[in-house]
Enzyme design. Structure first.
Site, mmCIF file in Angstrom:
data_model
loop_
_atom_site.group_PDB
_atom_site.id
_atom_site.type_symbol
_atom_site.label_atom_id
_atom_site.label_comp_id
_atom_site.label_asym_id
_atom_site.label_seq_id
_atom_site.Cartn_x
_atom_site.Cartn_y
_atom_site.Cartn_z
ATOM 1 N N ASP A 1 -1.716 2.037 -4.150
ATOM 2 C CA ASP A 1 -2.156 0.957 -3.328
ATOM 3 C C ASP A 1 -2.733 -0.142 -4.268
ATOM 4 O OD1 ASP A 1 -3.418 -0.791 -1.333
ATOM 5 O OD2 ASP A 1 -4.766 0.686 -0.612
ATOM 6 N N ASN B 1 0.941 -1.264 0.041
ATOM 7 C CA ASN B 1 0.146 -0.023 0.004
ATOM 8 C C ASN B 1 0.922 1.167 -0.005
ATOM 9 O OD1 ASN B 1 -2.021 2.072 0.770
ATOM 10 N ND2 ASN B 1 -2.161 1.377 2.561
ATOM 11 N N HIS C 1 -14.956 2.760 3.209
ATOM 12 C CA HIS C 1 -14.033 1.657 2.742
ATOM 13 C C HIS C 1 -14.743 0.206 2.641
ATOM 14 C CE1 HIS C 1 -10.103 -0.391 3.408
ATOM 15 N NE2 HIS C 1 -9.860 0.387 2.649
ATOM 16 N N GLU D 1 -12.635 9.714 -1.344
ATOM 17 C CA GLU D 1 -12.882 8.401 -0.746
ATOM 18 C C GLU D 1 -13.607 8.369 0.567
ATOM 19 O OE1 GLU D 1 -9.013 6.595 -0.641
ATOM 20 O OE2 GLU D 1 -8.374 7.614 -2.381
ATOM 21 N N TYR D 2 -14.581 7.700 0.518
ATOM 22 C CA TYR D 2 -15.405 7.173 1.799
ATOM 23 C C TYR D 2 -15.774 5.821 1.789
ATOM 24 C CZ TYR D 2 -20.266 7.705 -0.108
ATOM 25 O OH TYR D 2 -21.440 7.241 -0.934
ATOM 26 N N PHE E 1 -5.381 -5.822 2.606
ATOM 27 C CA PHE E 1 -5.912 -4.578 2.183
ATOM 28 C C PHE E 1 -6.094 -4.365 0.755
ATOM 29 C CE2 PHE E 1 -5.513 0.034 3.311
ATOM 30 C CZ PHE E 1 -6.247 0.036 4.007
ATOM 31 N N GLU F 1 -2.524 11.137 -2.653
ATOM 32 C CA GLU F 1 -1.600 11.042 -1.398
ATOM 33 C C GLU F 1 -0.158 11.386 -1.796
ATOM 34 O OE1 GLU F 1 -1.936 9.828 1.296
ATOM 35 O OE2 GLU F 1 -4.018 9.525 1.463
ATOM 36 N N GLU G 1 1.366 9.419 -7.440
ATOM 37 C CA GLU G 1 1.146 9.262 -5.871
ATOM 38 C C GLU G 1 2.436 8.882 -5.393
ATOM 39 O OE1 GLU G 1 -2.297 6.853 -4.586
ATOM 40 O OE2 GLU G 1 -0.947 6.245 -2.531
ATOM 41 N N HIS H 1 3.164 8.189 -2.145
ATOM 42 C CA HIS H 1 2.558 8.152 -0.720
ATOM 43 C C HIS H 1 3.956 7.881 0.243
ATOM 44 C CE1 HIS H 1 -1.279 6.786 1.235
ATOM 45 N NE2 HIS H 1 -0.502 7.488 2.074
HETATM 46 C C1 IPT Z 1 -6.295 5.906 0.765
HETATM 47 C C2 IPT Z 1 -5.854 5.764 -0.610
HETATM 48 O O1 IPT Z 1 -5.909 6.986 -1.309
HETATM 49 C C3 IPT Z 1 -6.352 4.596 -1.474
HETATM 50 O O2 IPT Z 1 -5.412 4.471 -2.599
HETATM 51 C C4 IPT Z 1 -6.345 3.220 -0.541
HETATM 52 O O3 IPT Z 1 -5.023 3.068 -0.287
HETATM 53 C C5 IPT Z 1 -7.138 3.594 0.683
HETATM 54 O O4 IPT Z 1 -6.752 4.648 1.454
HETATM 55 C C6 IPT Z 1 -7.271 2.339 1.467
HETATM 56 O O5 IPT Z 1 -7.679 1.229 0.776
HETATM 57 S S1 IPT Z 1 -5.196 6.599 1.798
HETATM 58 C C7 IPT Z 1 -5.280 6.317 3.301
HETATM 59 C C8 IPT Z 1 -4.135 6.676 3.889
HETATM 60 C C9 IPT Z 1 -6.476 7.323 3.852
#
Ligand code: IPT
Length: 973
Positions: A176, A77, A504, A501-502, A583, A431, A388, A390
């Site tokens: 990720d 990730n 999960h 993103e929301y 994950f 990220e 990205e 990260h």
């Molecule tokens: C967020 C990422 O943008 C996404 O690619 C993925 O990793 C997701 O989380 C989790 O599955 S980043 C996270 C640090 C909030």
């Protein structure tokens, strides 16, 4: 030494390309030679390693990590898979050399000949007949090279594509997902006239105004005299903007080697494009020589629409649209990354069927076909650049060595995709902290395409209300609902809030999705978001040798489950030591695109038709779309009576414009008896839609017409005691394991990653010791008092068994000490004899639901085989639950079995697995189903939440300590 190798471009972030043509929006797929298929192939340990004499072969497009080499997929990730700091890459750097002959058509003599490599990760070096041609980075966009000077029409050329896996660019492609190496999109060779369209930019607004800007070049250098362009839109000719031409000439702006021309028209009564009615018009742009002959042409599908931000609202054609989005990667369980037209169409059709209207191309430009299909089927797209960083985000955001790469990647995406009406927002990436490199890229986009907003989560997160950063939208990730609402109510909001993103979707998840939407729909300033994410990225793997199955494995999975001898691999399954486990399995669909239950929940949340109860007068039907009427829908009324089955009646949907409602009379005379009554509008597509055949379910909104009468326990049968054994356990011919207390569930991914599972184990909830303390027989009742000892003290559990007509009534209570602040469930668990293979119930269903994911499933009479109740999440965990169950039967084909009536709607699960069966294995294929049923009836069950990434279960869905009571009646059929 070869000059391209000598340059060592894999260790040079400043070098984004060499010899590569500028990106443009002229689609050259039609008429091109497709060079897909088997290429000669060698995998070298480093870019500098000498070639061997022996070649194997590899399929293009495809990644070598899925094609039989020893370099296997690896999943991380955030962390990089190697230790080197940017811009360095590791010395061991797998390098794939692809080679093949190409017969260059003789009829291409005199033409400009271009090689297009659709996508290669992460550095591409191109040679033709041993001569260096070019270099490209930016793994998710095509690279084009002019081969006119190095190939001869009518002759054969040897094309070599060298792909270096790790590079400085890997540090900004740290998404990720699985790491692979190879060529992931098609390779094409095409020819144009030397005089050609270098780029075409189409702008079409909601009032029918169309502007087409053409850039013209000639491979010979200077443009020939007298060239001109023409355009035709659905049979109408466009006019060349002479004002534009004159201004250009007067200002001496255009030189004789770059031609510019503008075409204009206004379409009367234009049918605008939006995600609900994605109207497209065909446009052909032609480039003519002075004599009128056509030198080049370009085809486009034009959607007339406007996007603008007005205060804190994002408007499409002036409407504040809700963004019901999902994040989508290019993924496939057999190819890794390569996706076909059919794959993409399958993805988008499925999303439409489940109420989604938006896609964020996380976290890179997706396959070009995705955008064609989004235009055609109707999606709002956030197009995201391949950036990205990260793991080293902070260092890279301001590192001038990466400046070129940031601007290059964002600009190339915009240049490729700018003509798609579906794209309503550009995104700078994901990220990667926030630095000067972002501002540079933002400056480029805002100047080049002022017609669309720009977003970047990393910029806006510092202050959602800022007005001077690289984001026109506040697009947080995993923000709690309360924070979003508070911001919208604060008076400080300056821009739309749409979560990038929301919710999960890892494992059994997406608790409170409906609560998010209740807040969004009722709070001005909130407009939606993108669920994380579409796919569970499980790679189909042979269990015996651990190798990926690869292309040709179609048919080795069904309904989300891998065939025997196979499994869905996640992080660590390919022997990687650095990985992030399951994950990678966090999507709303399984790796074969089978929808998970949350998809149905989403479908109902997004329902275009809603119902409200008007008490005795009838019901209110509402059109909850933004642009469309209800005429594309057909419907049927269904009345579910707790004690009377289901009645149906045809439904006539009222003629409603978006946002309108109408009261309609009750379609049924409500019978006096029959108990609790629910009215459902079963809504389907009236005709074939491009994404669903006629008759596809669109939504099943429901209202309750009559509540259940308060429960009254069945009268006792005198002079008969229920049989319990010496441990106070119920003895029953249909049960192989008597009802006992359960406070635990096989932890979901949210429970594990959110830390609850650790507590539950520490408290000993997974292995409570039961001790019977008292068995009493009075007044025809048997009362059993037991204690369950864990690490936090004793839970007192009482069961009162009463013989009733045809069965047994059981009243239970459990008293949880205060130390048990947060348990998974409080309820009974028992097991049945084999053979009871069908579950029928009255309650919510038919799909899986939990207390905080139970908005969608309607109350009714449902029937599902026991084997199909369980959801095969990749890493086994609590699954198969049904919320709001009032009563159920478990039966054998000969109609024998048992029935359970509950005191009130409860969480029930019937599966083939005990919780410890699920926790003892790591993959679904290792589960061994039991022959009987494992039944849980819960007085309380903890919501699912989204704690694997984001907020934990909301307080109303937690299980509190104290006394819990529930009762149920068990009868043989
Ligand atoms: C967020 C990422 O943008 C996404 O690619 C993925 O990793 C997701 O989380 C989790 O599955 S980043 C996270 C640090 C909030």
């Amino acid at each position: 030494m070869d000059p391209l190798l000598a340059l060592r471009p894999w260790q040079a972030p400043e070098v984004t390309s060499w010899g590569r043509l500028p990106m443009n929006a002229v689609d050259r797929r039609a008429g091109a030679l497709k060079l897909d298929g088997d290429w000669r192939f060698q995998l070298l340990p480093t870019p500098h390693a000498p070639l061997a004499d022996v070649w194997s072969s590899a399929y293009v497009p495809g990644v070598w990590t899925m094609q039989g080499t020893d370099d296997l997929p690896q999943y991380t990730n955030v962390r990089m898979p190697f230790a080197e700091f940017p811009p360095a890459s590791p010395p061991a750097d797998p390098t794939g050399v692809y080679e093949r002959e190409v017969d260059v058509p003789a009829e291409w003599a005199g033409r400009r000949i271009v090689l297009q490599v659709g996508a290669a990760e992460s550095v591409l070096l191109v040679h033709v007949d041993g001569r260096p041609v070019g270099v490209s980075k930016d793994s998710r966009l095509a690279a084009e090279f002019d081969l006119s000077a190095v190939v001869s029409p009518g002759e054969r050329a040897v094309v070599r594509l060298t792909v270096v896996k790790w590079s400085d660019a890997s540090h900004i492609e740290d998404q990720d997902q699985w790491w692979h190496g190879g060529i992931t999109r098609s390779v094409l060779l095409y020819a144009t006239d030397p005089l050609h369209l270098a780029d075409v930019t189409v702008r079409a607004g909601r009032y029918g105004d169309l502007r087409v800007d053409c850039r013209v070049r000639d491979a010979g250098g200077a443009l020939p005299e007298g060239w001109y362009v023409s355009g035709e839109l659905a049979g109408h000719l466009l006019t060349q903007d002479t004002e534009f031409d004159r201004a250009n000439a007067e200002d001496d702006r255009v030189s004789d080697f770059l031609g510019e021309a503008r075409l204009l028209t206004t379409v009367a009564d234009v049918r605008t494009w939006n995600a609900e009615t994605p109207e497209l018009y065909d446009l052909t742009v032609r480039l003519h020589r002075a004599d009128g002959t056509v030198a080049d042409a370009s085809h486009h599908r034009v959607g007339f629409r406007d996007v603008e931000i007005d205060g804190r609202d994002l408007l499409v054609n002036g409407e504040r649209v809700f963004i019901r989005g999902v994040n989508r990667h290019d993924f496939h369980p057999l190819t890794g990354r390569t996706v076909s037209y059919d794959d993409l169409r399958g993805d988008l059709a499925l999303l439409k069927r489940f109420g989604f209207n938006a896609i964020r191309t996380s976290h890179y430009p997706n396959d070009p076909t995705l955008y064609d299909l989004a235009d055609e089927l109707g999606f709002y797209v956030v197009d995201e650049a391949d950036i990205e960083s990260h793991d080293h985000a902070h260092e890279i955001a301001d590192d001038p060595r990466y400046l070129n790469a940031f601007v290059d990647r964002v600009a190339r995406m915009v240049l490729r995709d700018k003509n798609h009406p579906s794209i309503i927002i550009w995104s700078l990436g994901n990220e990667s902290d926030y630095g000067a490199n972002h501002d540079a890229a933002a400056g480029w986009v805002r100047r080049h395409d002022p017609t669309r907003p720009l977003q970047y989560e990393g910029a806006a997160k510092l202050d959602w209300a800022a007005t001077d950063d690289a984001s026109d939208i506040a697009c947080p990730m995993y923000a709690p609902i309360e924070d979003c609402v508070a911001h919208a109510l604060s008076g400080r909001q300056t821009r739309p809030l749409i979560q990038c993103e929301y919710s999960h979707a890892m494992g059994n998840s997406n608790g409170t999705l409906a609560d998010h939407w209740a807040a969004i729909e009722s709070t001005p300033g909130l407009q939606g978001g993108f669920i994380w994410e579409f796919w569970d990225h499980g790679i189909l793997q042979h269990v015996n040798d651990g190798r990926p199955v690869g292309r040709g494995g179609a048919g080795l999975y069904d309904n989300g489950v891998a065939a025997p001898g196979h499994r869905w691999a996640y992080g660590g399954d390919f022997g990687e030591t650095i990985h992030d486990g399951a994950f990678i399995a966090d999507g709303v669909v399984f790796p074969d695109r089978t929808p998970k239950p949350v998809m149905s929940e989403h479908r109902e949340i997004a329902a275009p038709v809603r119902l409200e109860c008007l008490r005795h007068e009838g019901v209110v039907v509402g059109n909850h779309q933004h642009f469309r009427g209800l005429d594309w829908l057909a419907a049927e009324w269904r009345l579910s009576l707790a004690d009377g089955g289901t009645l149906t009646a045809p439904a006539e949907l009222p003629d409603l414009r978006p946002g309108e409602t109408a009261a309609v009379p009750l379609p049924f005379e409500l019978p006096e008896d029959g108990g609790e009554a629910w009215l459902t509008l079963h809504v389907t597509t009236a005709d074939d839609e491009p994404w669903a055949p006629r008759g596809t379910v669109v939504c099943v909104p429901q209202v309750r017409l009559r509540a259940a009468a308060p429960p009254s326990p069945p009268p006792p049968v005198r002079n008969r005691f229920v049989e319990v054994d010496g441990d106070g356990l119920l003895v029953h011919p249909l049960l192989t394991s008597a009802p006992t207390l359960s406070l635990w569930r096989a932890p979901t991914d949210n429970d594990e990653l959110g830390g609850m599972a650790v507590n539950w184990r520490a408290w000993g909830l997974d292995a409570l010791e039961r001790k019977v303390v008292d068995v009493r027989r009075t007044d025809g009742r048997v009362t059993v008092a037991a204690e369950y000892a864990g690490e936090t003290g004793v839970v007192r559990h009482t069961q009162v068994f009463t013989a009733v007509e045809g069965g047994i009534h059981i009243e239970e209570s459990a008293e949880l000490p205060d130390a048990l602040t947060d348990v998974a469930r409080v309820g009974s668990v028992f097991e049945t004899v084999p053979g009871l293979d069908l579950m029928e119930w009255y309650g919510q269903g038919p799909w899986e639901s939990y207390p905080d994911r139970a908005f969608g499933p309607p109350v009714g009479h449902h029937s599902v085989p026991v084997d199909e109740l369980f959801t095969p999440y990749l890493r086994p965990q609590e699954s198969g639950g049904r919320h709001g169950v009032r009563r159920f039967t478990l039966s054998a084909p000969d109609a024998t079995g048992l029935t359970v009536a509950l005191d009130e709607p409860r969480q029930v699960s019937v599966t083939r697995y005990r919780a410890e069966d699920l926790t003892s294995v790591a993959h679904h294929d290792e589960l061994v189903p039991r022959s009987g049923c494992v039944v849980h009836l819960d007085a309380a069950h903890r919501g699912l939440g989204t704690a694997s990434c984001g907020p934990d279960t909301s307080p109303p869905y937690l299980v509190a300590p104290g006394i819990h009571r529930w009762s149920w009646t068990l009868r043989a059929l």
